[in-house]
Design a protein around this motif. Structure first.
Motif, PDB file in Angstrom:
ATOM      1  N   ARG A  96     -64.750  32.753   4.627  1.00 56.88           N
ATOM      2  CA  ARG A  96     -63.893  33.113   5.754  1.00 56.88           C
ATOM      3  C   ARG A  96     -62.456  33.203   5.243  1.00 56.88           C
ATOM      4  O   ARG A  96     -62.038  32.391   4.422  1.00 56.88           O
ATOM      5  N   THR A  97     -61.732  34.169   5.762  1.00 54.26           N
ATOM      6  CA  THR A  97     -60.308  34.258   5.447  1.00 54.26           C
ATOM      7  C   THR A  97     -59.559  33.428   6.473  1.00 54.26           C
ATOM      8  O   THR A  97     -59.697  33.627   7.683  1.00 54.26           O
ATOM      9  N   LEU A  98     -58.798  32.476   5.968  1.00 57.60           N
ATOM     10  CA  LEU A  98     -58.053  31.542   6.814  1.00 57.60           C
ATOM     11  C   LEU A  98     -56.574  31.920   6.827  1.00 57.60           C
ATOM     12  O   LEU A  98     -56.049  32.366   5.803  1.00 57.60           O
ATOM     13  N   PRO A  99     -55.888  31.715   7.944  1.00 55.86           N
ATOM     14  CA  PRO A  99     -54.479  32.112   8.056  1.00 55.86           C
ATOM     15  C   PRO A  99     -53.516  31.072   7.473  1.00 55.86           C
ATOM     16  O   PRO A  99     -52.540  30.675   8.120  1.00 55.86           O
ATOM     17  N   HIS A 100     -53.812  30.640   6.244  1.00 57.30           N
ATOM     18  CA  HIS A 100     -52.999  29.630   5.580  1.00 57.30           C
ATOM     19  C   HIS A 100     -52.849  29.991   4.110  1.00 57.30           C
ATOM     20  O   HIS A 100     -53.790  30.525   3.508  1.00 57.30           O
ATOM     21  N   ALA A 125     -54.903  35.896  -0.479  1.00 58.83           N
ATOM     22  CA  ALA A 125     -54.674  37.290  -0.101  1.00 58.83           C
ATOM     23  C   ALA A 125     -53.408  37.781  -0.797  1.00 58.83           C
ATOM     24  O   ALA A 125     -52.550  36.980  -1.192  1.00 58.83           O
ATOM     25  N   ALA A 155     -50.095  34.745   2.494  1.00 58.89           N
ATOM     26  CA  ALA A 155     -50.109  33.985   3.740  1.00 58.89           C
ATOM     27  C   ALA A 155     -51.521  33.603   4.185  1.00 58.89           C
ATOM     28  O   ALA A 155     -51.688  32.766   5.065  1.00 58.89           O
ATOM     29  N   ARG A 156     -52.520  34.242   3.584  1.00 61.05           N
ATOM     30  CA  ARG A 156     -53.911  33.985   3.964  1.00 61.05           C
ATOM     31  C   ARG A 156     -54.718  33.664   2.704  1.00 61.05           C
ATOM     32  O   ARG A 156     -54.335  34.030   1.602  1.00 61.05           O
ATOM     33  N   THR A 157     -55.857  32.986   2.910  1.00 56.83           N
ATOM     34  CA  THR A 157     -56.709  32.599   1.793  1.00 56.83           C
ATOM     35  C   THR A 157     -58.170  32.735   2.187  1.00 56.83           C
ATOM     36  O   THR A 157     -58.562  32.266   3.262  1.00 56.83           O
ATOM     37  N   ALA A 191     -61.528  24.986   9.161  1.00 58.01           N
ATOM     38  CA  ALA A 191     -60.560  25.852   9.825  1.00 58.01           C
ATOM     39  C   ALA A 191     -59.851  25.089  10.956  1.00 58.01           C
ATOM     40  O   ALA A 191     -58.626  25.183  11.095  1.00 58.01           O
ATOM     41  N   ASP A 194     -55.856  24.131  11.183  1.00 61.69           N
ATOM     42  CA  ASP A 194     -55.055  24.593  12.335  1.00 61.69           C
ATOM     43  C   ASP A 194     -54.310  23.449  12.995  1.00 61.69           C
ATOM     44  O   ASP A 194     -53.261  23.654  13.600  1.00 61.69           O
TER      45      ASP A 194
END
Length: 131
Positions: A17-21, A89, A93-95, A125, A129
């Motif tokens: 999953r691509t996480l917004p971190h 990424a 900003a994403r990983t 996730a 968050d």
């Protein structure tokens, strides 16, 4: 050959999953005691060196097969091998976080582990968050 069955590693499963971190945040979490408890099992403490052993509170034992900070951790886990890997990424900003498990006993175990890793991914996730 059925999906998920390989010649060398037997049955395997991967969940990503691509996480917004940023990768540094994801790495710091998955290699922390809280993160290790989620994906490896409560009580697991890993040394960042190949060949070191660990034991979870549930009695599962294993050995570190690879540990590349900010990139991946590969361990034996009972009779299987588990790897957690990160891919930042381009924007930083994403990983993408990936869990991979191989040497599973059957297609049924593969499906059970798919559900397990999807739950773990959701827990990771959610924990990230909250930070």
């Amino acid at each position: 050959m059925p999906t998920g069955l390989t010649k060398d590693a037997g049955w395997q499963i991967g969940v990503s999953r691509t996480l917004p971190h940023p990768a540094s945040i994801v790495w710091d979490f998955i290699s922390s005691p809280e993160g290790l408890a989620l994906w490896l099992g409560p009580g697991a403490v890993l040394a960042a060196e190949r060949g070191s052993s660990y034991r979870t509170a549930a009695g599962v034992t294993g050995e570190v097969r690879g540990y590349r900070p900010a990139d991946r951790i590969r361990v034996t886990h009972g009779t299987t091998t588990v790897q957690v890997a990160l891919a930042p990424a381009a924007d930083g900003a994403r990983t993408m976080l990936r869990f991979h498990q191989e040497h599973l006993a059957s297609s049924e175990e593969r499906e059970r582990q798919r559900a397990h890793w999807q739950r773990v991914m959701g827990q990771v996730a959610a924990a990230l968050d909250r930070q």
